[in-house]
Design an enzyme around this catalytic site. Structure first.
Site, short mmCIF file in Angstrom:
data_model
loop_
_atom_site.label_atom_id
_atom_site.label_comp_id
_atom_site.label_asym_id
_atom_site.label_seq_id
_atom_site.Cartn_x
_atom_site.Cartn_y
_atom_site.Cartn_z
NE ARG A 80 -4.28 12.87 6.19
CZ ARG A 80 -5.74 13.26 5.95
NH1 ARG A 80 -5.96 14.70 6.51
NH2 ARG A 80 -6.58 12.59 5.29
CG PHE A 125 0.34 4.28 8.08
CD1 PHE A 125 -0.90 3.29 8.12
CD2 PHE A 125 1.47 4.14 8.75
CE1 PHE A 125 -0.57 2.33 8.92
CE2 PHE A 125 1.62 3.05 9.56
CZ PHE A 125 0.61 2.15 9.85
CD GLU A 126 -2.21 8.79 10.28
OE1 GLU A 126 -2.00 9.94 10.12
OE2 GLU A 126 -1.86 8.34 11.16
N GLY A 127 -4.37 7.88 4.32
CA GLY A 127 -4.43 8.55 3.04
C GLY A 127 -3.41 8.11 2.15
#
Length: 646
Positions: A294, A424-426
């Protein structure tokens, strides 16, 4: 054998939570600054003095950055990529030659072996030239094949795949499905054991790099059977395997050059040797990979902040209104101050988290998540403020500005490109829940059985006794602390510099207040706490601000003692902390004074049709089609648009 006709998993909310809980890394073997912060303990010793890279890491990193900068300045045409919505093949091939695909891969596998700090600096640099290239490299190395193999791969898998990833092969990570986002319990793609292989069937959506990838990390559900534990499992899949079809190259409001698509698997045979980790470990592998993965997203936000500050400075000096440059008008000046101070804090959070990841002395799962959350929200605000400062020119495209003879400043593109970072990514909402779960972990560890309706009376009795012991020791420590001592953290108030020690004392006091608020909420709502998403989100946002304030102060002191910008760094840290404290105070107030209850009533009315009359008088320009595309397994009926780079 192939998968039987798929019935989408029907999953209750409790079952979904159990799947997510099982994938969590439960143990805390190393200290965590952010975890302690949420417990009301301000462990400044965990981040100060600021950790530093080794001389060799600096030498290697700076050497590559020099080459990468020259490449970006001479070979990358960001406007062309934006205009044609594609990174030229020759640019990608040049990146391969440069070694950019292997920045994080160990030199023994042909990579550059850069630290997380320098990997992020490289992503920020190349992302400022073209955000699409930054995403390509990040998706390949942060969550694609290299990172999970580095953490969980066998020696044979590393030897087989990492040299390819370092120099020639692009990778992608495939988890999301048309009807599955942040709720993996409903994952529908299957991997059925068949001899020494698994047979994959299913459809994956938003496969960043998937259109051009050579290797994929695929998450699929293995049915439980004799000799097979089953569960969500990770596999390395070659994209030229029969049955793999890229059915669509998706297009977006921003990041127009990314190669993101829809990938279908129909009776795709994958050797068992390509399974990463044991069956059922897929989600844990994904979450662990994301702990540091992340951090690539904040790198893009830092790059955006730096560029926005440059443009805001140059434009605000050149543009005059009412007899003076617009920068000298307070309304504009406040925006410039916000951009400068927040960019300083974003870089502080990124560098601190990255260096802690490199040292591996601390558990940074919360720090990495906070960095992603804070950077994505603040990066978007920075870009929005730049558009406002630029006025009509901020809304105008760079191509249009160039066509009429002005500097082609892509401010509106920056706003479009950064918007996805909050998803994105959560998404921000999911990040709030993930971080909140970690923040209350200590409470659930000692008192979780008390609020679990399925636990017996004897279990609840034991939990009550354990909780009594824990809180008898913990609660008194939240009453007073170092933050109430006037001269605490005095080293952060050197002569002739702003007083950062006052801000650190504020962080210490606020950490204890945050912990008290969390305890009170758990006592008040007990088992209903998990449904109080508004409250939990504010708790997390307070923690993010306190973490950013801490990082900003520590970075300012580092620069004061090691570089020539100490006074300016102190000033930026001071301004950021003053701005942050205002946000923290507002968030504390909104913990208990908010519209959460009435919001729920309105939502119920909206979904029940009570306000449909409010929707009248407009035309819906949406096209026809289902809300969610059909993802029934089977042979593809579309042309394969997979486009490997050769």
């Amino acid at each position: 054998m192939s998968a039987p006709p798929l019935k989408k998993p029907v999953v209750t909310e409790r079952e979904a939570r159990q799947v997510a809980e099982a994938a969590r890394e439960r143990d805390w073997r190393k200290p965590s600054f952010a975890k302690e912060l949420f417990l009301g303990r301000f462990r400044l010793d965990l981040i100060h003095p600021h950790p530093l890279p080794t001389d060799e890491a600096v030498r290697r990193g700076e050497q590559f950055l020099t080459k990468l900068r020259a490449f970006c300045e001479t070979k990358v045409d960001g406007a062309l990529i934006e205009r044609e919505a594609r990174i030229p093949d020759e640019v990608i091939n040049d990146l391969k030659e440069l070694g950019a695909l292997g920045m994080k891969i160990d030199p023994k596998y042909g990579g550059l072996g850069l630290t997380q700090v320098y990997y992020n600096k490289a992503l920020a640099l190349v992302g400022s030239a073209s955000p699409a290239i930054g995403v390509l490299l990040s998706a390949h190395q942060s969550i694609g094949v290299p990172q999970p193999l580095k953490l969980f791969g066998t020696p044979e898998q590393k030897q087989k795949f990492l040299p390819r990833c370092a120099r020639t092969d692009i990778s992608a990570f495939l988890l999301t499905e048309p009807d599955v986002g942040s709720d993996p319990a409903r994952l529908a793609t299957t991997a059925v054991p068949d001899g020494d292989d698994y047979v994959l069937d299913g459809v994956k959506l938003w496969t960043t790099n998937g259109v051009v990838a050579d290797l994929l990390v695929v998450m699929a559900r293995v049915p439980k059977s004799d000799g097979h534990k089953g569960g969500i499992t990770a596999f390395v899949v070659e994209t030229d395997t029969p049955g793999v079809t890229v059915e669509n190259r998706n297009a977006f409001m921003g990041l127009r050059g990314i190669e993101n698509g829809v990938t279908r698997f129909h009776q795709v045979r994958v050797p068992a040797a390509n399974r990463i980790g044991p069956e059922g470990a897929g989600l844990k592998i994904a979450l662990t990979t994301l702990n540091t993965g992340r951090l690539s997203l904040p790198a893009s936000c830092v790059a955006a902040g730096k560029w926005c500050l440059k443009i805001a400075r140059e434009w605000s000096e050149a543009r005059e209104q009412w007899g003076k440059p617009i920068a000298h008008h307070e309304a504009v000046g406040a925006k410039i101050s916000f951009i400068a101070a927040t960019t300083f804090a974003l870089e502080a959070v990124l560098d601190l988290s990255s260096q802690m990841a490199d040292e591996d002395r601390n558990d940074i799962r919360i720090e990495g998540a906070l960095a992603k959350l804070f950077a994505s929200e603040m990066g978007w605000r920075i870009a929005d403020e730049l558009v406002q400062i630029r006025g009509g020119r901020g809304f105008e495209t760079a191509e249009s500005l160039r066509a009429r003879g002005e500097r082609a400043v892509p401010a509106e593109q920056m706003l479009r490109d950064l918007r996805i970072n909050r998803i994105f990514e959560g998404s921000t909402e999911i990040m709030h829940l993930l971080i909140a779960r970690e923040a209350v972990d200590a409470h659930l560890s000692v008192a979780g059985d008390l609020i679990d309706p399925e636990k017996s009376l004897s279990d609840k009795a034991r939990a009550g006794a354990n909780a009594g012991v824990f809180y008898a020791k913990w609660l008194p420590k939240l009453v007073t602390g170092t933050g109430q001592l006037p001269r605490a953290y005095a080293e952060f108030h050197p002569a002739g510099h702003p007083d950062l020690s006052a801000h650190l004392r504020y962080v210490e006091r606020s950490a204890r207040k945050l912990a008290r608020s969390t305890f009170y909420a758990m006592s008040r709502w007990q088992g209903r706490m998990e449904s109080k998403q508004g409250f939990l989100g504010r708790i997390v946002d307070i923690g993010a601000e306190l973490f950013a304030m801490s990082a900003a102060c520590v970075r300012a002191e580092l620069l004061r003692t090691t570089e020539g910008h100490g006074r300016e760094a102190y000033q930026l840290a001071d301004v950021f902390c003053r701005q942050s404290r205002l946000r923290v105070e507002e968030l504390f107030g909104r913990l208990w004074s908010n519209t959460d209850d009435v919001d729920r009533k309105v939502v119920k009315g909206v979904l029940g049709g009570a306000y449909e009359w409010l929707e009248q008088g407009v035309i819906d320009p949406s096209g026809e089609g289902p809300w969610i595309a059909d993802a029934t397994p089977g042979a593809s009926e579309k042309e394969n648009v997979h486009r490997p780079i050769r």
